[in-house]
Design a protein around this motif. Structure first.
Motif: not given
Length: 193
Positions: A71-79, A84-91, A47-52
């Motif tokens: 701006a729309v594309c940057a917003g999608c990248g931030v999303l 990705a951060v939520r996926l890593l913090r899940a548990g 997901l972080l690779l896709l965001a980059s």
């Protein structure tokens, strides 16, 4: 070239983190008593690779002169980064306050007074969270009954599956599941006493 001193040090830190009890821990910190598994870390890395790539394309679009599209594309990248951060913090996270189950979109926190029994059971579990089920182990939480003196073990809708040995954290690491389940069970037992 293998570096045995690096892996030995990492294993010692993991074992030390997993053996933390409620009496030894900093009581106000939320801790995950296990490390994220390779499936979870690999998914977060993809997901972080896709965001980059998305953020780089936003830069190219901005340099081309189309700022609203950038701006729309940057917003999608931030999303995607937030996902990705939520996926890593899940548990499952524990502290002196209670038990917290963090998911991809929702986090549920239970005080220790609301936790009845936490135990490992043999049952069909989902493989990597997909609809396909396989026989495995699950760490199940039975909340305290409303009367407050026991666990509601009979109501299937009240029990909550915390961890399975076939989820993204423990699929290739069955001993890791057993250690994490033991640590969470001991935190629950200590909090009840």
């Amino acid at each position: 070239m293998p570096l045995p001193f690096v892996t030995a040090d990492r294993e010692d830190r993991v074992q030390a983190a997993q053996s933390v009890t409620l009496a030894e821990a900093d009581r106000d910190l939320w801790r995950r008593p296990y490390r994220p598994g390779p499936w979870r870390v690999g998914g977060g890395a993809l997901l972080l690779l896709l965001a980059s790539y998305v953020l780089f394309s936003a830069l190219v679009i901005a340099l081309a002169g189309s700022l609203p599209s950038a701006a729309v594309c940057a917003g999608c990248g931030v999303l995607v980064i937030v996902l990705a951060v939520r996926l890593l913090r899940a548990g499952v996270w524990v502290s002196s306050h209670g038990l917290r189950q963090a998911g991809l979109l929702r986090t549920t926190t239970l005080r220790w007074a609301e936790v009845g029994v936490v135990r490992t059971v043999q049952r069909p579990v989902r493989w990597l969270g997909m609809p396909r089920t396989v026989q495995g182990q699950a760490l199940v939480l039975y909340p305290r009954t409303r009367a407050g003196n026991g666990a509601a073990g009979s109501d299937a809708e009240e029990r909550r599956i915390l961890l399975t040995d076939h989820n993204a954290d423990f699929l290739p690491r069955r001993p890791g599941f057993e250690r994490a389940a033991d640590v969470i069970e001991s935190w629950a037992a200590e909090s009840r006493s």
